[in-house]
Enzyme design. Structure first.
Site, mmCIF file in Angstrom:
data_model
loop_
_atom_site.group_PDB
_atom_site.id
_atom_site.type_symbol
_atom_site.label_atom_id
_atom_site.label_comp_id
_atom_site.label_asym_id
_atom_site.label_seq_id
_atom_site.Cartn_x
_atom_site.Cartn_y
_atom_site.Cartn_z
ATOM 1 N N CYS A 104 0.833 -1.203 0.000
ATOM 2 C CA CYS A 104 0.000 0.000 0.000
ATOM 3 C C CYS A 104 0.865 1.249 0.000
ATOM 4 O O CYS A 104 0.840 2.018 0.965
ATOM 5 C CB CYS A 104 -0.938 0.000 1.191
ATOM 6 S SG CYS A 104 -1.998 -1.440 1.196
ATOM 7 N N VAL A 105 1.659 1.409 -1.044
ATOM 8 C CA VAL A 105 2.551 2.566 -1.108
ATOM 9 C C VAL A 105 2.342 3.305 -2.432
ATOM 10 O O VAL A 105 1.788 2.759 -3.355
ATOM 11 C CB VAL A 105 4.026 2.173 -0.965
ATOM 12 C CG1 VAL A 105 4.289 1.638 0.419
ATOM 13 C CG2 VAL A 105 4.426 1.164 -2.006
#
Lengths: 105, 465
Positions: A104-105
Site C-alpha cells: 500500500c505505497v
C-alpha cells in the site's frame, strides 16, 4: 523480459524499468537509469540520496522510511522531488537499483 | 503496454512472479474451459454470487452510486454492467434459457477476450460495497468482484502489484517486504523522533511477551511515521504492556483482494501463531481498512483453530479511553481545519453501527483531538471510496489516470468542506490504502490539504504529565 545495455553489459529490467538483479548495479547504471527519470545530470545531492538508499538497501533489503531518508540526507521531501521528479520511491529508488516498492505505497 | 484492445489494464504478474507463489498459469488454450469449471464451483458454493447472477432487475440505482462510474462514465463501470460481464457467461452455461436461446436472452460464450475484459474491469472495482448498500435486492457486487479476481488469479491473470504483496506476505509476513531488521531499525528511529518532537520516552517493543499484540499496517514503515508514533504514544500513555509481532507484521491482507482461499488464511495462521508465542491477552488492530474487514469478518470462519483472543481496532480502544476521561488531550495542537474520510471497509463492511461502534468512535476521537472538524457529505456508511480501494494503487500511466478519475467524487466532497481553502487543511484518512491513494491525489486535484491518519492526530494532542 526487456533489458538495457550499459557499457556492453546486458541488464534485465521489469515492465517499469526497475533492474532485476541488484548486484549488477554500478554508477554508470545509475546514470543511465537517471536519464529515464528526468534527471539529466547526477549532481552531488543526487548521489547523496542514491548512495544512502543503496547502502540502506544492502543492509536491510528494503528502502528506508521516507522520513528517515529526509532526516539522514538533510533534504526536505520537496527538495527530493526537485532532484527526482518521479519521486523518492519510484524515481530515486529505481536509480539506486532497488526493486519496485510493493504493497500500500 | 498495459492495455488490451483499448481497455486499460494493470501490469500483469509474470510467470516468474507467479512461481514465487507456486502458481502455474493455465495455458491460453485451456483458460476458457478452466474458468467455466471454476465458475461452476463458485455458484455451487456462494449464495451471494447466485443472488447477484439471478436477481438483478437492472433498475440502475447502483450507477450513480459508484465512484468508478461517476469518474469515468464508462458504462462497464456501472456495477450491474460490471457483473454482467460474468452474468452473460453464467447464463450461457448454467441456465436453461441461456443454453437454448443464447444471445436472444443475453447469454454469451466465454472467450479469452471476455477474460481480458474481466481482468480490466474487476480491477477497476475497488470493492467499496457502496452499490451493495443501495441495491434494493441486496446484491453485493463486491462479492462478484472477489469471485472474478479469485478465478483470474488461478488462471494466472493478476496484477504484479498484488502478487508482489502476496510474495512479501509469504516471505516476511507483510506486503511491503519489510523484514525484522528493517522494522526494528525504523522503530528505533521513530523512538528518537518522538523524543525530539514530543520530549517523551517511548519504546516500540518487538516480539516481547506482552498483554496486547498491536498489528500496524506495514505501509506505515515506509510512509506513515505519525501513525506508528501515535499508536506507540497511546499505548505508553495508558501504561500498556504491548508488543509488535515481526512474524505477522501486516494489518492488511492482500489475500482478501485476490486469493482468499490460500493467502488470506496464510496470514490468519501467522497471527494465530504470533499470539500464542507471545502469550498475549488481546489483539489490537492498526489503521487499515481492507485488512480490518479480513480480520474482523473473515478470520473467525477461516482460521484453522478456534480463536482465543479478543480482537479490537485501535480506534475503538482510543475512543473508550476518551469516553472514560482517561486521556488528557489538547485539541489546539491540531488547530487546522480538518475533515474525515470514512474508509469504506470500516463503515460498510464491519458491523460498525451504534453509539460505540467504529463509525461514531472515529468521530468521538476526532472531536476530542481537533478544534475545527467539518464533516464531508455524504459521510459514514454513505461515504464514497477514495478511489484506491482493494489496492487499485497502480502507477502505470493508464491505470494512474483511472485513479485520478476514481477519486474525482471524493475530491469534490473534500473541496465542498472548505478545509483546504487556505492551503492548510487536514484530510484525515485512517487507512493505509486511502493514505497511499490520497498522497498523490490531493496534489492531482489541488485540494490544499495534507493527509493524516486518525491516531496521528491523537499522538500530537496527548498531554503528558
Amino acid at each position: 523480459m526487456a533489458s538495457i545495455n550499459v557499457n556492453g553489459v546486458e541488464i534485465e529490467i521489469d515492465e517499469d524499468g526497475f533492474i532485476q538483479d541488484p548486484d549488477k548495479w554500478n554508477e554508470d547504471v545509475a546514470k543511465f537509469l537517471a536519464k529515464g527519470e528526468g534527471v539529466e545530470e547526477m549532481g552531488d545531492d543526487h548521489w547523496k540520496v542514491v548512495n544512502y538508499l543503496r547502502d540502506y538497501y544492502l543492509k536491510f533489503q528494503i528502502a528506508p522510511m521516507i522520513r528517515k531518508l529526509c532526516k539522514e540526507t538533510g533534504f526536505s521531501l520537496k527538495y527530493i522531488y526537485e532532484l527526482f521528479p518521479s519521486g523518492p520511491a519510484k524515481g530515486a529508488c529505481k536509480i539506486a537499483g532497488l526493486p519496485k516498492p510493493t504493497g500500500c505505497v | 503496454m498495459p492495455e488490451y484492445k483499448g481497455m486499460a489494464q494493470p501490469v500483469k504478474a509474470t510467470v516468474e512472479d507467479l512461481k514465487k507463489l507456486r502458481l502455474v498459469p493455465v495455458p491460453d488454450e485451456k483458460k476458457v474451459e478452466e474458468a467455466i469449471r471454476l465458475l461452476d464451483e463458485a455458484r455451487k458454493k456462494f449464495r451471494s454470487f447466485v443472488l447477484a447472477m439471478e436477481s438483478c432487475v437492472k433498475c440502475g440505482l447502483c450507477a450513480e452510486n459508484c465512484h468508478a462510474y461517476l469518474g469515468t462514465r464508462d458504462p462497464h463501470n456501472i456495477p450491474t454492467n460490471r457483473a454482467e460481464l460474468i452474468r452473460k457467461v453464467y447464463k450461457r452455461y448454467f441456465t436453461l434459457e441461456g443454453r437454448w436461446f443464447g444471445k436472444l436472452v443475453g447469454a454469451e460464450d466465454l472467450t479469452l477476450d471476455t477474460l481480458e475484459q474481466w481482468y480490466s474491469y474487476f480491477y477497476q472495482c475497488t470493492e467499496c460495497r457502496r452499490c451493495g448498500s443501495v441495491c434494493p435486492f441486496g446484491i453485493d457486487t463486491c462479492e462478484v468482484t472477489m469471485i472474478a479476481r479469485q478465478i483470474l488469479y488461478w488462471l494466472g491473470m493478476v496484477p504484479k502489484l498484488h502478487v508482489g504483496g502476496g510474495w512479501g506476505i509469504e516471505r516476511v509476513g507483510n506486503q511491503t517486504n519489510v523484514a525484522k531488521p528493517a522494522i526494528v531499525d525504523t522503530l528505533e528511529f521513530l523512538s528518537e523522533e518522538i523524543k525530539d518532537e514530543f520530549g517523551v520516552d517511548v519504546r516500540f517493543p518487538v516480539d516481547e511477551e506482552a498483554d496486547i499484540l498491536y498489528v500496524p499496517s506495514s505501509a506505515d514503515y515506509m510512509l506513515n511515521p505519525y501513525t506508528l508514533m501515535g499508536a506507540a504514544m497511546f499505548f505508553t500513555y495508558i501504561g500498556a504492556k504491548w508488543t509488535i509481532p515481526s512474524f505477522m507484521s501486516e494489518a492488511g491482507n492482500f489475500g482478501l483482494l485476490f486469493d482468499q482461499r490460500h493467502l488470506m488464511r496464510h496470514l490468519f495462521m501467522r497471527l494465530h501463531d504470533s499470539a500464542v508465542n507471545l502469550g498475549v491477552k488481546k489483539i489490537v488492530w492498526g489503521e487499515c481498512g481492507h485488512g480490518w474487514r479480513a480480520w474482523k469478518m473473515y478470520l473467525p470462519y477461516f482460521v484453522d483453530r478456534p480463536l482465543r483472543w479478543e480482537i479490537t481496532h485501535l480506534h475503538d480502544e482510543v475512543a473508550y479511553y476518551i469516553r472514560t476521561n482517561q486521556l488528557k488531550l489538547d485539541p489546539t495542537r491540531n488547530s487546522q481545519p480538518v475533515t474525515l474520510h470514512d474508509p469504506c471497509n470500516y463503515v460498510r463492511a464491519c458491523s460498525p453501527a451504534g453509539p460505540y461502534g467504529h463509525t461514531e468512535n472515529m468521530r468521538t476521537i476526532i472531536r476530542a483531538v481537533t478544534v475545527d472538524f467539518r464533516e464531508m457529505y455524504p459521510n459514514r456508511e454513505k461515504n464514497f471510496c477514495c478511489g484506491g480501494g482493494s489496492a487499485v494503487l497502480f502507477d502505470d500511466p493508464e491505470m494512474y489516470q483511472k485513479r485520478i478519475q476514481f477519486s474525482q467524487t471524493k475530491a469534490d466532497q473534500i473541496r465542498a468542506t472548505g478545509v483546504g481553502k487556505d492551503g492548510n487543511g487536514i484530510l484525515c484518512a485512517p487507512c493505509s490504502i486511502c493514505k497511499a491513494q490520497f498522497y498523490p491525489m490531493v496534489e492531482e486535484h489541488e485540494l490544499g490539504v495534507t493527509v493524516h491518519g486518525l491516531i496521528d492526530l491523537v499522538g500530537k494532542a496527548l498531554v503528558w504529565k
